[in-house]
Design an enzyme around this catalytic site. Structure first.
Site, PDB file in Angstrom:
ATOM      1  N   VAL A  85       8.518  -2.785  -8.030  1.00  9.73           N
ATOM      2  CA  VAL A  85       8.537  -4.090  -7.357  1.00  9.73           C
ATOM      3  C   VAL A  85       8.924  -5.170  -8.362  1.00  9.73           C
ATOM      4  O   VAL A  85       9.561  -6.161  -8.022  1.00  9.73           O
ATOM      5  CB  VAL A  85       7.184  -4.393  -6.669  1.00  9.73           C
ATOM      6  CG1 VAL A  85       6.064  -4.568  -7.687  1.00  9.73           C
ATOM      7  CG2 VAL A  85       7.270  -5.621  -5.798  1.00  9.73           C
ATOM      8  N   GLY A  86       8.552  -4.947  -9.637  1.00  7.31           N
ATOM      9  CA  GLY A  86       8.881  -5.924 -10.677  1.00  7.31           C
ATOM     10  C   GLY A  86      10.303  -5.700 -11.177  1.00  7.31           C
ATOM     11  O   GLY A  86      10.825  -4.588 -11.120  1.00  7.31           O
TER      12      GLY A  86
ATOM     13  N   ARG B 120       1.914 -10.743  -1.635  1.00  5.59           N
ATOM     14  CA  ARG B 120       1.394  -9.630  -0.820  1.00  5.59           C
ATOM     15  C   ARG B 120       0.224  -8.907  -1.476  1.00  5.59           C
ATOM     16  O   ARG B 120      -0.777  -8.604  -0.830  1.00  5.59           O
ATOM     17  CB  ARG B 120       2.515  -8.614  -0.585  1.00  5.59           C
ATOM     18  CG  ARG B 120       3.609  -9.093   0.314  1.00  5.59           C
ATOM     19  CD  ARG B 120       4.734  -8.073   0.311  1.00  5.59           C
ATOM     20  NE  ARG B 120       5.492  -8.169  -0.930  1.00  5.59           N
ATOM     21  CZ  ARG B 120       6.743  -8.591  -1.016  1.00  5.59           C
ATOM     22  NH1 ARG B 120       7.398  -8.904   0.052  1.00  5.59           N
ATOM     23  NH2 ARG B 120       7.356  -8.672  -2.176  1.00  5.59           N
ATOM     24  N   ILE B 121       0.365  -8.595  -2.779  1.00 12.34           N
ATOM     25  CA  ILE B 121      -0.680  -7.791  -3.438  1.00 12.34           C
ATOM     26  C   ILE B 121      -1.965  -8.610  -3.571  1.00 12.34           C
ATOM     27  O   ILE B 121      -3.070  -8.096  -3.362  1.00 12.34           O
ATOM     28  CB  ILE B 121      -0.198  -7.266  -4.807  1.00 12.34           C
ATOM     29  CG1 ILE B 121       1.038  -6.371  -4.623  1.00 12.34           C
ATOM     30  CG2 ILE B 121      -1.308  -6.480  -5.502  1.00 12.34           C
ATOM     31  CD1 ILE B 121       1.717  -5.940  -5.915  1.00 12.34           C
TER      32      ILE B 121
ATOM     33  N   HIS C 167      -0.710   1.480 -17.090  1.00  7.21           N
ATOM     34  CA  HIS C 167       0.228   1.060 -16.037  1.00  7.21           C
ATOM     35  C   HIS C 167       0.287   2.091 -14.900  1.00  7.21           C
ATOM     36  O   HIS C 167       1.353   2.674 -14.629  1.00  7.21           O
ATOM     37  CB  HIS C 167       1.625   0.837 -16.635  1.00  7.21           C
ATOM     38  CG  HIS C 167       2.455  -0.134 -15.844  1.00  7.21           C
ATOM     39  ND1 HIS C 167       3.338  -1.007 -16.405  1.00  7.21           N
ATOM     40  CD2 HIS C 167       2.529  -0.354 -14.508  1.00  7.21           C
ATOM     41  CE1 HIS C 167       3.941  -1.716 -15.467  1.00  7.21           C
ATOM     42  NE2 HIS C 167       3.457  -1.339 -14.295  1.00  7.21           N
TER      43      HIS C 167
ATOM     44  N   ARG D 128       3.849 -20.364  -7.977  1.00  3.48           N
ATOM     45  CA  ARG D 128       4.983 -21.025  -8.625  1.00  3.48           C
ATOM     46  C   ARG D 128       5.451 -22.227  -7.810  1.00  3.48           C
ATOM     47  O   ARG D 128       5.718 -23.281  -8.336  1.00  3.48           O
ATOM     48  CB  ARG D 128       6.102 -19.990  -8.720  1.00  3.48           C
ATOM     49  CG  ARG D 128       7.233 -20.353  -9.615  1.00  3.48           C
ATOM     50  CD  ARG D 128       8.103 -19.144  -9.801  1.00  3.48           C
ATOM     51  NE  ARG D 128       8.604 -18.659  -8.532  1.00  3.48           N
ATOM     52  CZ  ARG D 128       9.869 -18.345  -8.301  1.00  3.48           C
ATOM     53  NH1 ARG D 128      10.745 -18.440  -9.247  1.00  3.48           N
ATOM     54  NH2 ARG D 128      10.249 -17.899  -7.121  1.00  3.48           N
TER      55      ARG D 128
ATOM     56  N   ASP E  76      -4.135  -3.252 -16.475  1.00  5.38           N
ATOM     57  CA  ASP E  76      -3.283  -2.085 -16.203  1.00  5.38           C
ATOM     58  C   ASP E  76      -1.977  -2.220 -16.974  1.00  5.38           C
ATOM     59  O   ASP E  76      -1.194  -1.276 -17.046  1.00  5.38           O
ATOM     60  CB  ASP E  76      -3.002  -2.005 -14.696  1.00  5.38           C
ATOM     61  CG  ASP E  76      -2.236  -0.739 -14.334  1.00  5.38           C
ATOM     62  OD1 ASP E  76      -2.655   0.353 -14.792  1.00  5.38           O
ATOM     63  OD2 ASP E  76      -1.229  -0.824 -13.608  1.00  5.38           O
TER      64      ASP E  76
HETATM   65  C1  GLV Z   1       5.117  -1.661 -11.257  1.00  5.38           C
HETATM   66  O1  GLV Z   1       4.651  -2.282 -12.140  1.00  5.38           O
HETATM   67  C2  GLV Z   1       6.224  -2.091 -10.467  1.00  5.38           C
HETATM   68  O2  GLV Z   1       6.818  -3.133 -10.769  1.00  5.38           O
HETATM   69  O3  GLV Z   1       6.560  -1.392  -9.516  1.00  5.38           O
END
Ligand code: GLV
Length: 383
Positions: A108-109, A196-197, A344, A218, A319
């Site tokens: 996701v990042g 979302r998270i 992680h 932000r 994490d």
């Molecule tokens: C995990 O850190 C991701 O970005 O999916």
């Protein structure tokens, strides 16, 4: 006579159908090269292999892909699936060549992707939001509990065979309670980033009796979100199972001062680099717990180690750590018993990783077909 691959029905089709037919035809005529920097497993690799006549080049080892291997294999690729351990920059894009259409990251990042470079090269970027929201929210709550209840330190006592020297005692290994109690009837959770998270994490905390939620984001477009209709189901006013009285956007210093547990869940990158530094940590409650399940770069490790050592805050659950995975035993945070560190793994459930790999493959194939990706990052305003 060989078939052209374009059936007569293609000519009565919509422009989009015709484009798809043309792309499929071209695909059959010329093998497209796809590079994948990690084996995506027995459920997902066949999706790529069976898609068509593509030349699939996969990093063969069960460890992070070597940069040199990637640079050697990328020339001529039309698509690439990368992990968050692979840097996507001008060098890689130039090596790939002008035919590259899609970078699909199984994450996701996208801190590892130079958005300006990719936008300049006219390459599309796929990523994997949503599918990992629940797994990361689960682990965020787990880290909050582990850090506040000394789980890292106490589990290592048992593992080292030292339980006999640490028998039960009235106040030994006590820590602050996450749920409300007669002694702490209010509990404020803070979120640095409220996407979302963060919202999924908040939902999981409601049964703990959390009374207030504060956050910073932000964007500065609104100053208050009790009015946001999507947040109503969290609040006690509309949800009889909730004791949450308010959800309020606050300035950063207020987030530090008022949070009992603070979740860092904002994107990485220069804008948020070391946003949790000495000044922020000094503003926090002595009993507060900090959880980072976003990116290591948001938290200044030296400042956090000092905050734990000098008891500006109670504990931390991480994490992610800046500089990972090169975090050896001499790392400053490993010297802090109240710092729980995981390597992680927030999205590491079988279900979620399968979902991420599937989505990364689908993003890639959709872009190669010239169609809409299930999850494409909109580069406008970011690059
Ligand atoms: C995990 O850190 C991701 O970005 O999916």
């Amino acid at each position: 006579m060989p078939s052209s691959g374009l059936s007569s029905s293609s000519y009565s089709a919509s422009p989009q159908q015709r484009l798809t037919a043309v792309v499929s035809h071209l695909r059959r005529e010329r093998k497209l090269k796809v590079v994948v920097t990690r084996d995506l497993g027995p459920d997902v690799m066949p999706i790529l292999k069976q898609w068509g006549d593509i030349e699939l080049v996969t990093w063969p080892e069960d460890r992070a892909c070597e940069r040199q291997w990637l640079l050697d294999n990328i020339p001529g690729a039309s698509g690439i699936i990368v992990m968050l351990t692979d840097k996507v920059d001008d060098e890689l894009l130039e090596k790939a060549g002008r035919q590259l259409r899609i970078v699909s990251t199984m994450s996701v990042g996208y801190e590892h992707v130079d958005l300006r470079a990719i936008s300049r090269a006219g390459v599309r970027l796929g990523f994997t939001p949503d599918v990992l929201t629940d797994a990361v929210a689960d682990l965020s709550v787990m880290l909050a509990l582990m850090a506040s209840r000394n789980a890292g330190q106490t589990a290592s006592i048992v593992q080292a065979g030292n339980w006999p020297n640490s028998p039960w005692a009235p106040f030994k290994f006590c820590g602050p309670q996450l749920s409300t109690s007669q002694f702490s009837p209010t509990r404020t959770v803070g979120f640095l980033g409220f996407g979302r998270i963060a919202r999924a994490t908040l939902a999981r905390l409601i049964p703990f009796g959390i009374t207030h939620c504060i956050y910073t984001t932000r964007s500065s477009s609104s100053s208050e979100t009790d009015e946001d209709p999507t947040l109503k189901p969290y609040l006690s006013a509309t949800n009889p199972l909730s004791s949450l009285k308010s959800i309020t956007r606050v300035p950063l210093p207020t987030l530090a001062v008022e949070s009992d547990v603070l979740f860092v869940l904002a994107p990485g990158g220069p804008e948020t680099h070391h946003i949790v530094g000495e000044e922020f940590l000094k503003g926090m409650k002595k009993s507060a717990v900090l959880v980072n399940t976003a990116r290591g770069t948001l938290v200044d490790s030296e400042a956090l180690a000092r905050a734990l050592r000098e008891e500006w805050i109670w504990g931390a659950g991480l994490d992610v750590v800046e500089g990972e995975p090169k975090i050896g035993v001499d790392h400053v945070l490993l010297k802090e018993p109240r710092c729980v560190i995981l390597p992680h793994i927030a999205s590491a459930t079988f279900e979620t990783r399968r979902g991420m790999a599937t989505l990364a493959a689908k993003n890639l194939l959709a872009a190669l077909d010239g169609g809409d990706m299930p999850s494409e990052l909109d580069l406008k305003g970011r690059a």
